[in-house]
Every structure is written in C-alpha cells, then in structure tokens.
Design a protein around this motif. Sequence first.
Motif, PDB file in Angstrom:
ATOM      1  N   LEU A   7       0.858  -1.184   0.000  1.00 31.51           N
ATOM      2  CA  LEU A   7       0.000   0.000   0.000  1.00 31.51           C
ATOM      3  C   LEU A   7       0.896   1.237   0.000  1.00 31.51           C
ATOM      4  CD1 LEU A   7      -2.888   1.299   0.410  1.00 31.51           C
ATOM      5  CD2 LEU A   7      -2.393   1.222   2.863  1.00 31.51           C
ATOM      6  N   VAL A   8       0.700   2.100  -1.002  1.00 29.78           N
ATOM      7  CA  VAL A   8       1.473   3.346  -1.093  1.00 29.78           C
ATOM      8  C   VAL A   8       0.583   4.498  -0.631  1.00 29.78           C
ATOM      9  CG1 VAL A   8       2.784   4.883  -2.624  1.00 29.78           C
ATOM     10  CG2 VAL A   8       2.690   2.420  -3.107  1.00 29.78           C
ATOM     11  N   VAL A   9       1.086   5.303   0.289  1.00 33.38           N
ATOM     12  CA  VAL A   9       0.310   6.452   0.780  1.00 33.38           C
ATOM     13  C   VAL A   9       1.183   7.709   0.679  1.00 33.38           C
ATOM     14  CG1 VAL A   9      -0.990   7.415   2.724  1.00 33.38           C
ATOM     15  CG2 VAL A   9      -0.871   4.929   2.438  1.00 33.38           C
ATOM     16  N   VAL A  10       0.723   8.707  -0.063  1.00 37.52           N
ATOM     17  CA  VAL A  10       1.502   9.937  -0.232  1.00 37.52           C
ATOM     18  C   VAL A  10       0.637  11.146   0.129  1.00 37.52           C
ATOM     19  CG1 VAL A  10       2.927  11.302  -1.814  1.00 37.52           C
ATOM     20  CG2 VAL A  10       2.690   8.841  -2.193  1.00 37.52           C
ATOM     21  N   ASN A  11       1.108  11.910   1.103  1.00 40.88           N
ATOM     22  CA  ASN A  11       0.376  13.118   1.514  1.00 40.88           C
ATOM     23  C   ASN A  11       1.292  14.338   1.501  1.00 40.88           C
ATOM     24  OD1 ASN A  11      -1.443  14.966   2.581  1.00 40.88           O
ATOM     25  ND2 ASN A  11      -0.934  14.426   4.703  1.00 40.88           N
ATOM     26  N   PRO A  12       1.211  15.146   0.460  1.00 41.02           N
ATOM     27  CA  PRO A  12       2.103  16.314   0.379  1.00 41.02           C
ATOM     28  C   PRO A  12       1.694  17.467   1.289  1.00 41.02           C
ATOM     29  CG  PRO A  12       0.729  16.152  -1.608  1.00 41.02           C
ATOM     30  CD  PRO A  12       0.384  14.983  -0.744  1.00 41.02           C
ATOM     31  N   ARG A  13       0.480  17.468   1.777  1.00 49.45           N
ATOM     32  CA  ARG A  13      -0.026  18.654   2.484  1.00 49.45           C
ATOM     33  C   ARG A  13       0.566  18.823   3.878  1.00 49.45           C
ATOM     34  NH1 ARG A  13      -5.242  16.127   0.228  1.00 49.45           N
ATOM     35  NH2 ARG A  13      -5.600  17.414  -1.602  1.00 49.45           N
ATOM     36  N   SER A  14       0.452  20.029   4.415  1.00 49.54           N
ATOM     37  CA  SER A  14       0.963  20.252   5.767  1.00 49.54           C
ATOM     38  C   SER A  14      -0.089  19.930   6.830  1.00 49.54           C
ATOM     39  CB  SER A  14       1.488  21.681   5.924  1.00 49.54           C
ATOM     40  OG  SER A  14       0.516  22.589   5.467  1.00 49.54           O
ATOM     41  N   GLN A  15      -1.218  19.333   6.409  1.00 50.43           N
ATOM     42  CA  GLN A  15      -2.191  18.807   7.363  1.00 50.43           C
ATOM     43  C   GLN A  15      -2.248  17.280   7.192  1.00 50.43           C
ATOM     44  OE1 GLN A  15      -3.635  20.816   4.695  1.00 50.43           O
ATOM     45  NE2 GLN A  15      -2.996  22.708   5.712  1.00 50.43           N
ATOM     46  N   VAL A  38      -1.004   6.048  10.375  1.00 50.96           N
ATOM     47  CA  VAL A  38      -1.598   5.246  11.457  1.00 50.96           C
ATOM     48  C   VAL A  38      -2.998   4.798  11.074  1.00 50.96           C
ATOM     49  CG1 VAL A  38      -0.270   6.218  13.373  1.00 50.96           C
ATOM     50  CG2 VAL A  38      -2.355   7.360  12.630  1.00 50.96           C
ATOM     51  N   GLN A  39      -3.344   3.614  11.580  1.00 50.75           N
ATOM     52  CA  GLN A  39      -4.645   3.064  11.261  1.00 50.75           C
ATOM     53  C   GLN A  39      -5.490   3.009  12.525  1.00 50.75           C
ATOM     54  OE1 GLN A  39      -4.631  -1.026  10.166  1.00 50.75           O
ATOM     55  NE2 GLN A  39      -6.376  -0.797   8.792  1.00 50.75           N
ATOM     56  N   ALA A  40      -6.719   3.513  12.417  1.00 50.96           N
ATOM     57  CA  ALA A  40      -7.636   3.439  13.564  1.00 50.96           C
ATOM     58  C   ALA A  40      -9.065   3.544  13.054  1.00 50.96           C
ATOM     59  CB  ALA A  40      -7.355   4.574  14.548  1.00 50.96           C
ATOM     60  N   ALA A  41      -9.934   2.769  13.638  1.00 53.44           N
ATOM     61  CA  ALA A  41     -11.374   2.852  13.350  1.00 53.44           C
ATOM     62  C   ALA A  41     -11.688   2.857  11.855  1.00 53.44           C
ATOM     63  CB  ALA A  41     -11.965   4.093  14.029  1.00 53.44           C
ATOM     64  N   GLY A  42     -11.116   1.896  11.141  1.00 53.24           N
ATOM     65  CA  GLY A  42     -11.475   1.734   9.736  1.00 53.24           C
ATOM     66  C   GLY A  42     -10.939   2.811   8.819  1.00 53.24           C
ATOM     67  N   ALA A  43      -9.922   3.560   9.270  1.00 46.93           N
ATOM     68  CA  ALA A  43      -9.338   4.583   8.399  1.00 46.93           C
ATOM     69  C   ALA A  43      -7.825   4.607   8.563  1.00 46.93           C
ATOM     70  CB  ALA A  43      -9.916   5.959   8.719  1.00 46.93           C
ATOM     71  N   VAL A  44      -7.140   5.055   7.523  1.00 47.49           N
ATOM     72  CA  VAL A  44      -5.703   5.271   7.603  1.00 47.49           C
ATOM     73  C   VAL A  44      -5.465   6.782   7.529  1.00 47.49           C
ATOM     74  CG1 VAL A  44      -3.506   5.011   6.371  1.00 47.49           C
ATOM     75  CG2 VAL A  44      -5.038   3.043   6.639  1.00 47.49           C
ATOM     76  N   THR A  45      -4.661   7.274   8.455  1.00 41.73           N
ATOM     77  CA  THR A  45      -4.354   8.707   8.467  1.00 41.73           C
ATOM     78  C   THR A  45      -2.864   8.903   8.211  1.00 41.73           C
ATOM     79  OG1 THR A  45      -6.163   9.134   9.997  1.00 41.73           O
ATOM     80  CG2 THR A  45      -4.447  10.834   9.836  1.00 41.73           C
ATOM     81  N   ALA A  46      -2.577   9.714   7.197  1.00 38.00           N
ATOM     82  CA  ALA A  46      -1.187   9.997   6.835  1.00 38.00           C
ATOM     83  C   ALA A  46      -0.751  11.293   7.489  1.00 38.00           C
ATOM     84  CB  ALA A  46      -1.057  10.109   5.320  1.00 38.00           C
ATOM     85  N   ALA A  47       0.472  11.304   8.002  1.00 35.66           N
ATOM     86  CA  ALA A  47       1.037  12.502   8.632  1.00 35.66           C
ATOM     87  C   ALA A  47       1.260  13.578   7.572  1.00 35.66           C
ATOM     88  CB  ALA A  47       2.352  12.147   9.310  1.00 35.66           C
ATOM     89  N   PRO A  48       1.369  14.850   8.005  1.00 36.10           N
ATOM     90  CA  PRO A  48       1.669  15.927   7.052  1.00 36.10           C
ATOM     91  C   PRO A  48       2.980  15.638   6.316  1.00 36.10           C
ATOM     92  CG  PRO A  48       1.098  16.838   9.205  1.00 36.10           C
ATOM     93  CD  PRO A  48       1.205  15.359   9.383  1.00 36.10           C
ATOM     94  N   ALA A  49       3.030  16.000   5.046  1.00 41.32           N
ATOM     95  CA  ALA A  49       4.241  15.842   4.222  1.00 41.32           C
ATOM     96  C   ALA A  49       4.916  14.488   4.445  1.00 41.32           C
ATOM     97  CB  ALA A  49       5.219  16.981   4.503  1.00 41.32           C
ATOM     98  N   SER A  50       4.184  13.428   4.179  1.00 43.50           N
ATOM     99  CA  SER A  50       4.735  12.094   4.410  1.00 43.50           C
ATOM    100  C   SER A  50       4.451  11.172   3.234  1.00 43.50           C
ATOM    101  CB  SER A  50       4.100  11.487   5.674  1.00 43.50           C
ATOM    102  OG  SER A  50       2.742  11.161   5.421  1.00 43.50           O
ATOM    103  N   ALA A  51       5.288  10.134   3.160  1.00 41.59           N
ATOM    104  CA  ALA A  51       5.044   9.070   2.190  1.00 41.59           C
ATOM    105  C   ALA A  51       5.427   7.762   2.842  1.00 41.59           C
ATOM    106  CB  ALA A  51       5.876   9.289   0.931  1.00 41.59           C
ATOM    107  N   GLY A  52       4.654   6.739   2.587  1.00 39.77           N
ATOM    108  CA  GLY A  52       4.989   5.434   3.143  1.00 39.77           C
ATOM    109  C   GLY A  52       4.542   4.324   2.212  1.00 39.77           C
ATOM    110  N   ILE A  53       5.286   3.218   2.277  1.00 40.80           N
ATOM    111  CA  ILE A  53       4.898   2.020   1.524  1.00 40.80           C
ATOM    112  C   ILE A  53       4.830   0.879   2.532  1.00 40.80           C
ATOM    113  CG2 ILE A  53       5.437   0.501  -0.410  1.00 40.80           C
ATOM    114  CD1 ILE A  53       7.104   2.752  -1.627  1.00 40.80           C
TER     115      ILE A  53
END
Length: 513
Positions: free
Chosen positions: A464-472, A494-509
């Motif tokens: 799973l690739v997750v990319v969040n360029p925003r500062s939120q 992080v994953q909680a309650a059926g959702a994945v939340t990406a940190a500001p300006a982050s990318a993860g695989i």
Amino acid sequence: MPKWLDHAVFYEIYPQTFLDTNADGIGDFQGIINKLDYIKDLGCNAIWLNPCFVSPFSDAGYDVADYYHTAPRYGTNEDLKRLFQEAHSRGLHVLLDLVPGHTSVEHPWFKASMRPERNEYSDRYIWTDSAWEWTENMPCLRGISQRDGSCAVNFFSTQPALNYGYYERTRSWQQSPEDEGPRATLEEMKNVMRFWLGLGCDGFRVDMAGSLVKNDPEGKGTMALWRKVRAFLDEEFPEAAIISEWGEPDKSLPGGFHMDFLLHFGPSHYNDLFRCEEPFFSDRGQGDASAFVEKYLETCEKAGGDGLICLPSGNHDMDRLAKYVEGEQLKLAFTFLLTMPGAPFVYYGDEIGMRQVEGLTSVEGGYSRTGARTPMQWDGGVNAGFSAAPASELYIPLDPAPDRPTVQDQQGKADSLYSYVKGLLALRREHPALQNRSGIRFVGDGAPGVPLAYERECEGERLLVVVNPRSQTASFPWNGALGEAVFCLGAPAVQAAGAVTAAPASAGIYRIS
Ligand code: TEU
Ligand code: CA
C-alpha cells in the motif's frame, strides 16, 4: 511485446546539454557514453535520446533534414552505433526520437516537392491545388515555390507536414491514406526505423504520433496506420519498443504502441499534480488529484490490453518539475512517480531537482522551453562539469544560481533528492508489486483531506502506497491490516477505526495482505 519493457525505467537525454567532451559547448554522443555508468548507477536501465539527426535546428532537431545521418555536432553514425553497443554491454536499452509527422523545409524531399514538374516527392507533403487556396484548418506555407499550391505545416512554419492522407476528405487535393503518396511516405518511415534498428537501437519515442492522418477527429485513421507499423515491427524487430507522444493511451495503445505518456497536453489532468497554480504536490494543500485519478482509471479501462501508461517527471517541452514543486515536495512527487505502473521516465537533471531557468533568450526554437533545457549540473567545476568551452559559448547558459544543485554534491548526501530517487528505484527493483505491469487499485484519490493512496499487487506481494504532500493530516477509509513499512518519509501512517491517516508531508509504503 518486448520483454524488457516489464522492468524498463527510462532516462531522457537532451543531447545538446548533457555532456560536452570536445569543448565546443554542446553535448555529444561521447558525453552520453561517458555517463552510461551514471545512468545505470542511478537505477535507470533505458534511455530516450531526443533527435540527433542532420537538421538546421530551427526546432532543436525536430526539423529533420536527413533521417539517415546523425548531426555531426553529436558525432557520426558510427559513434551512435558505439553508444548502442556501450549501452547494451551495461544492460541498457536506447530509444531514438522518430519525427514522422514533418521534416525540415531543408529536407531534399521538400525541395523536390516544391518543384513545378511532377516527381517522386510531389505527394510526400500536403499541397493544395492552388496558392490561393489554404490548407483548411491547418497552418500553411504559401508563395514559396514555383509549384502552385499551399503546403501544410505541422508545428513551426519550418516544419512542413508529411502526407499520410486524410481520414475524412472534402477537397480534391486531400488524399486517402491508401493512395500512393501517403503509402510511400509510410514505407519510407519504416525504412528509417529499419535502418536504426539495424544499427542497434532498441526502438523509438515517436513525436506527435497522434497527428499523422489529418481530419481524423477520433484518431481512427492514425490508429490504423500505427497498427501497420506495429505489425511490421512484430514481424521484423519483435524486441523493438515504440512509445508515442500522444497523451491518449485509450487510442495509442489499441493503435499499436507499446507505451504512451500522460503529458502536459491532452485529457489526463497530469498538470493538476505538478504544474498548475495549486498543484497536488504542494504543502499549501489547495491541490486536488481526484480528477487525475478518475481519468487515469477510465483510460486504463478503455486502453485495455498490455500496453504501458507512462508518467514522466518532465520533458524537454515542459517547465521543470522544480518550478512548481519544491524542496521535500520533490521527494513526495518522486515517490508517486516511481511507484506507479507503467515505465517511469526521468528527465535528465530532475533527479537532482534542476530548476527552470527564467529569462533566457530562446535557443533553437525552444522559447519558454529553453529554461528546461539548460546544461546538466555535474559538479562544482568549470561550467558545472558540463563543458570546457568558455561559458559564453555554451549551447544554453547554465543556471546562474550560486546554490544550483549538482550531482557531485548530492551523491555525497544521504538526504539529497538524488539519493532519494536512487533509493526508490532500488526499492522498485526489489519489489515486484511496484513494477511496470503490476496491478493498481486506488483507495485514496487525493481530493481535499485525502492522500493519494493505492494498493500495488503482483505474485502474492501486496503493498500500500500512501503519499500526503499537504501540511495537514489526510485520511481515507481502509479496513485491511497495515503491515510493516518497507519505506517511509516523515512519520508513518496510522490506522484506527477503519481509516488510515497519513502525517503531514509524508510518504509510506506498507506491506498488506
Ligand atoms: O511536441 C509536440 C507538442 O505539441 C508540445 O509538446 C509542444 O512542444 C509544447 O506544448 C509547447 O510548450 C513535440 C516535441 O516534443 C517538441 O519538442 C517539438 O517541438 C514538436 O513536437 C514538433 O516536432
Ligand atoms: Ca561537443
């Protein structure tokens, strides 16, 4: 389908400004040969070389005057052949740039075509019957020849359009693709391809591929033409690859191309990501990738088959990626570019974040494009290591910024863009799920508040690739199990309650099952 495309990662070289080895201020074949190890070490295994043929260079070589000879300023045909051999000995493939839609006004075919008496080349270009009649909805040259008639041009006025016929014909001078003239043009273009493939090239990037047959609103005539070319390649050069500058894979791939680009023109919404007032890859967080994702999925569906849809970091026609996308955002943009399906294309210098140089005088028909074609910045030496010529004699001046990025500087730094791109390309090689033909399923479409997120899958490996360029932070609903991160920039999602939340300006695989 050439097998090597399954793992191909391309590096685009604008030969004029890559590396000059004889101090005449312009790059050359030997310069490219000298840097093959650099390209391989970066993690690319294929090259697209912009046009390098005899030309008066009113459009940087996209105005060919002899399809069978290299421009002396780069070297001889023999030197180019040596480039192919040196590339092959390192496991690299080389695509040349084929310009089938037009020639230079200086091409001998065009000179013959301008003559009043009928000859072999009278129908090689598109001429109306009278100098007083225009070429309908195409620009044209008039008053230039003893031959009566106006001649259609494709791009600049120095680039008369070759005649492949008209799909819909309303005037007597508009020929059918099946007429003798258009068929002879296509046969000659096949000869050109044969010639270079015979010398060792591995295929072609095809200039303005979607525009050969005129009055062809749905592209049907042009698709039929390329299917013929593909049949010829399958028969005579099954390992040769062709990629179209078309920008509509739902036409080009069924039309016979192995690959097409998503580009700064066409319906792809590619510009929404990197090149507009509020691009998706920006910490301002005003951009929106969802129209791109929607169009991408629709295009994949319509294109069908096994062709590749390719995302370039930039090219010689677009503003540099670093004009709109800056700093750490460049890393996030590359995370996306290098984890998508299709063969990635890295435009020379984008791997170090070379900048758009503003205010340059146009060189060889570059105009605003000139600023994206400046000399490669290799090191801190004379002319950034590009050339030993006096600075005033360089083909295009160097980026004058005192802090201009260089390869030498970035190779020494673990946190540089260069190291990041190299690392990602290594990761792509290690994970079959990230490669050219592995499946994709979008789970976050980059709409406001949502990151770009997609599952990639192949032979049992799922990532799973997750990319969040925003500062939120940004999140998307997801119920699977988020496994180990194989790659991370910034804080992990992080994953909680059926959702994945990406940190500001982050990318993860992440591994998923
Ligand atoms: O480009 C075709 C084209 O229409 C655009 O990429 C155009 O150059 C751009 O929108 C202007 O900003 C191809 C080549 O890539 C380009 O370099 C040539 O000039 C053109 O064809 C003519 O051969
Ligand atoms: Ca040179």
